[in-house]
Design an enzyme around this catalytic site. Structure first.
Site, mmCIF file in Angstrom:
data_model
loop_
_atom_site.group_PDB
_atom_site.id
_atom_site.type_symbol
_atom_site.label_atom_id
_atom_site.label_comp_id
_atom_site.label_asym_id
_atom_site.label_seq_id
_atom_site.Cartn_x
_atom_site.Cartn_y
_atom_site.Cartn_z
ATOM 1 N N GLU A 102 -1.208 -5.484 8.506
ATOM 2 C CA GLU A 102 -0.359 -4.919 9.566
ATOM 3 C C GLU A 102 -0.940 -5.211 10.939
ATOM 4 O O GLU A 102 -2.159 -5.280 11.100
ATOM 5 C CB GLU A 102 -0.234 -3.400 9.372
ATOM 6 C CG GLU A 102 0.527 -3.014 8.116
ATOM 7 C CD GLU A 102 0.750 -1.505 7.993
ATOM 8 O OE1 GLU A 102 0.455 -0.751 8.953
ATOM 9 O OE2 GLU A 102 1.214 -1.083 6.913
ATOM 10 N N LYS A 115 -1.218 -9.446 2.781
ATOM 11 C CA LYS A 115 -0.459 -8.995 3.956
ATOM 12 C C LYS A 115 -1.322 -8.013 4.749
ATOM 13 O O LYS A 115 -2.061 -7.227 4.153
ATOM 14 C CB LYS A 115 0.852 -8.322 3.538
ATOM 15 C CG LYS A 115 1.625 -7.725 4.730
ATOM 16 C CD LYS A 115 3.038 -7.338 4.349
ATOM 17 C CE LYS A 115 3.186 -5.981 3.726
ATOM 18 N NZ LYS A 115 2.701 -4.840 4.546
ATOM 19 N N GLU A 172 9.494 -4.302 10.092
ATOM 20 C CA GLU A 172 9.887 -2.998 9.530
ATOM 21 C C GLU A 172 10.344 -2.021 10.616
ATOM 22 O O GLU A 172 9.707 -1.907 11.677
ATOM 23 C CB GLU A 172 8.690 -2.367 8.777
ATOM 24 C CG GLU A 172 9.042 -0.974 8.226
ATOM 25 C CD GLU A 172 8.023 -0.396 7.261
ATOM 26 O OE1 GLU A 172 7.015 -1.050 6.979
ATOM 27 O OE2 GLU A 172 8.267 0.749 6.810
ATOM 28 N N ASP A 210 0.836 -1.214 0.000
ATOM 29 C CA ASP A 210 0.000 0.000 0.000
ATOM 30 C C ASP A 210 0.867 1.259 0.000
ATOM 31 O O ASP A 210 0.360 2.374 -0.127
ATOM 32 C CB ASP A 210 -1.016 -0.006 1.154
ATOM 33 C CG ASP A 210 -0.355 -0.020 2.517
ATOM 34 O OD1 ASP A 210 0.881 -0.175 2.591
ATOM 35 O OD2 ASP A 210 -1.079 0.128 3.527
ATOM 36 N N SER A 211 2.198 1.076 0.066
ATOM 37 C CA SER A 211 3.101 2.212 -0.143
ATOM 38 C C SER A 211 2.880 2.820 -1.529
ATOM 39 O O SER A 211 3.316 3.942 -1.792
ATOM 40 C CB SER A 211 4.564 1.779 0.006
ATOM 41 O OG SER A 211 4.849 0.713 -0.877
ATOM 42 N N ASP A 225 -1.168 -6.166 -0.306
ATOM 43 C CA ASP A 225 -1.453 -5.534 0.986
ATOM 44 C C ASP A 225 -2.938 -5.248 1.158
ATOM 45 O O ASP A 225 -3.601 -4.770 0.236
ATOM 46 C CB ASP A 225 -0.740 -4.175 1.041
ATOM 47 C CG ASP A 225 0.384 -4.138 2.047
ATOM 48 O OD1 ASP A 225 0.439 -5.015 2.930
ATOM 49 O OD2 ASP A 225 1.218 -3.212 1.947
HETATM 50 O O1 KIV Z 1 3.559 -1.159 1.517
HETATM 51 C C1 KIV Z 1 4.736 -1.539 1.474
HETATM 52 O O2 KIV Z 1 5.496 -1.240 0.558
HETATM 53 C C2 KIV Z 1 5.212 -2.377 2.564
HETATM 54 C C3 KIV Z 1 6.687 -2.629 2.636
HETATM 55 C C4 KIV Z 1 7.314 -1.473 3.293
HETATM 56 C C5 KIV Z 1 7.009 -3.884 3.324
HETATM 57 O O3 KIV Z 1 4.455 -2.801 3.374
#
Ligand code: KIV
Length: 288
Positions: free
Chosen positions: A120, A118, A187, A49-50, A88
């Site tokens: 968090e 994924k 992280e 989600d970055s 994510d």
């Molecule tokens: O969203 C993302 O790019 C991430 C990485 C920093 C692991 O979660």
């Protein structure tokens, strides 16, 4: 049954089996074309989600909607054939209840074709991780600095630099592992804590701003390529693509203004009246 024989992608259980072995290599990917380029070199690619910050100019990952993750996730799956694709779950799509998490995660898997999701969070997400895993959704955890909690943390704050923070972060990691996650991102944590987590959990740890002792590493592709204007301390620039793009665009602008582009090679000439279509001269370059 026969369709199963054609599945050649790396899987979540395969990534799980790499614990303690040779380091797992991973990068983020947001598009079909970068997915195609990195596919032979990585064990998994994360549609992180970055992308909200890197691609869409948001200040944090908080505004990223589920539909955007699905759109980029599907593109990355289309662009790759070998690596596991992990997508994510964005902020607000899984925290409310394990049932809502399942509904949204199932959508992500059905609509993108990815092999895992994924999410968090540590101990507080353990019940959800177990619920999803038991229902056919492989889950990668994410502990330490969790960017979706930026507003609670008051910034992107490194975790575990004081010994008294260690117990809670270690418990997060153990709970995520015991709940059934097949691996976890660690992280932005102090290096010795990341090493300790790696030693004490039974699934692979994927470090970012963590430790070389993690079971694998991940970086945001645009950051390591030199495309992002501001990067955290843990990013190493393995390429200078930003400078290369700027150089190419500068040259293009110069040639357009000088009317040297397009040249004879880049325009369509008239065909001879008598010539058949098949006699058109072919370019040596692969062009559409
Ligand atoms: O969203 C993302 O790019 C991430 C990485 C920093 C692991 O979660």
């Amino acid at each position: 049954m026969s369709a199963q024989n054609s599945i050649r992608r790396l899987t979540a259980p395969y990534i799980r089996s790499l614990k303690g072995g040779s380091p797992i290599v991973s990068l983020t990917a947001y598009h079909a074309h970068t997915a195609r380029i990195i596919d032979p070199y990585v064990d998994f690619m994360l549609v992180g989600d970055s992308l909200g910050m890197v691609m869409h100019g948001f200040e944090s990952t908080v505004p990223v909607p589920l539909d955007l993750m699905i759109m980029h996730g599907a593109a990355v799956v289309r662009g790759s054939t070998r690596a596991l694709v992990v997508v994510d779950m964005p902020f607000g799509s899984y925290e409310e209840s394990k049932e809502i998490a399942f509904r949204n995660a199932a959508r992500v898997m059905k609509e993108t074709g990815c092999g895992a999701i994924k999410l968090e969070g540590g101990s507080r997400m353990a019940e959800t991780i177990q619920y999803l895993t038991e229902r056919g959704i492989p889950v990668m955890g994410h502990v330490g600095l969790t960017p979706q909690a930026v507003n609670v943390m008051g910034g992107f704050k490194t975790q575990g630099r004081h010994k008294e923070e260690w117990a809670a972060i270690l418990k997060d990691a153990k709970d995520v592992s015991e709940a059934g996650a097949f691996s976890m991102v660690v992280e932005g944590v102090a290096e010795p804590l990341a090493a300790k987590i790696t030693k004490e959990v039974s699934v692979p740890t994927i470090g970012i701003g963590a430790s070389k002792d993690c079971d694998g590493q991940i970086l945001v592709l645009e950051d390591m390529l030199g495309l992002s204007p501001r990067v955290p301390k843990f990013v190493k620039e393995f390429g200078q693509i930003g400078a290369s793009i700027e150089g190419a665009v500068e040259l293009y602008a110069k040639e357009v203004r000088a009317r040297t582009f397009p040249s004879k090679d880049e325009v369509y000439e008239m065909l001879d009246e008598g010539a058949s279509k098949g006699t058109e001269k072919k370019s040596a370059r692969k062009k559409r």
